[in-house]
Design an enzyme around this catalytic site. Structure first.
Site: not given
Length: 184
Positions: A117, A72, A35, A90, A119, A164, A28, A107, A70
């Site tokens: 970002e 990955h 990604h 989280e 993704e 997002w 990032h 986005y 969110c």
């Protein structure tokens, strides 16, 4: 002594084909490559949606209100497993009724510091099972709110929310099947 492996993200070609991996801590930047990621919107038994305020220590959009969580998927990890793992990490929570609702969400956004970002980010919904115990390194604050009230707030003050969320929430609201199921 076993060394801890760095968290990796899956790099993607423009068509979504995996083309490699990169260390999440270094990916990032002002030139973030495309990604794979995911977003999840969590609902409680009363149909309220969980919004979280990102920890101030986060690299991208620190302190901004956003969706429930969110993350990955790791290379080779299924998306469902990644979502369940990040819910625990989280939010300190177990989730159930996981469903992908925006499978093709994608986005690109740039924050005030110039961090990008970029993704392909399927969007999920789920319901919480049990209590929340959010990690302070991930979540500064959290609230259960009425989904339509949140949608109105996002539309009125998009600058107060993650980019997002401002894109996902109207798309979720447009899907009337979520209303029928009690998830929105």
């Amino acid at each position: 002594m076993t060394a801890t492996r760095p968290e990796e993200v899956v790099l993607l070609a423009d068509d979504g084909t995996p083309i490699g991996v990169a260390d999440k801590a270094t990916v990032h930047t002002t030139e973030t490559p495309l990604h794979l990621a995911f977003s999840c919107h969590v609902f409680d038994g009363d149909g309220r949606i969980l919004v979280t305020r990102r920890a101030l220590s986060k690299l991208t959009w620190p302190g901004v209100w956003t969706n429930s969580f969110c993350g990955h998927p790791a290379p080779g990890e299924s998306m469902d497993d990644a979502v369940l793992r990040r819910a625990q990490h989280e939010l300190g929570a177990t989730i159930e009724n996981l469903q992908v609702v925006l499978p093709d969400f994608r986005y690109r956004a740039v924050d005030a510091a110039g961090i990008v970002e970029y993704e392909i980010c399927p969007v999920y919904t789920a319901t919480v099972s049990g209590e929340l115990s959010p990690a302070a390194s991930e979540v500064a604050e959290w609230e259960w709110v009425d989904a339509l009230t949140l949608l109105a707030a996002v539309e009125a003050t998009p600058w107060a929310f993650s980019p997002w969320l401002t894109l996902q929430l109207p798309a979720l609201y447009a899907d009337r099947s979520l209303e029928a199921s009690g998830q929105l």
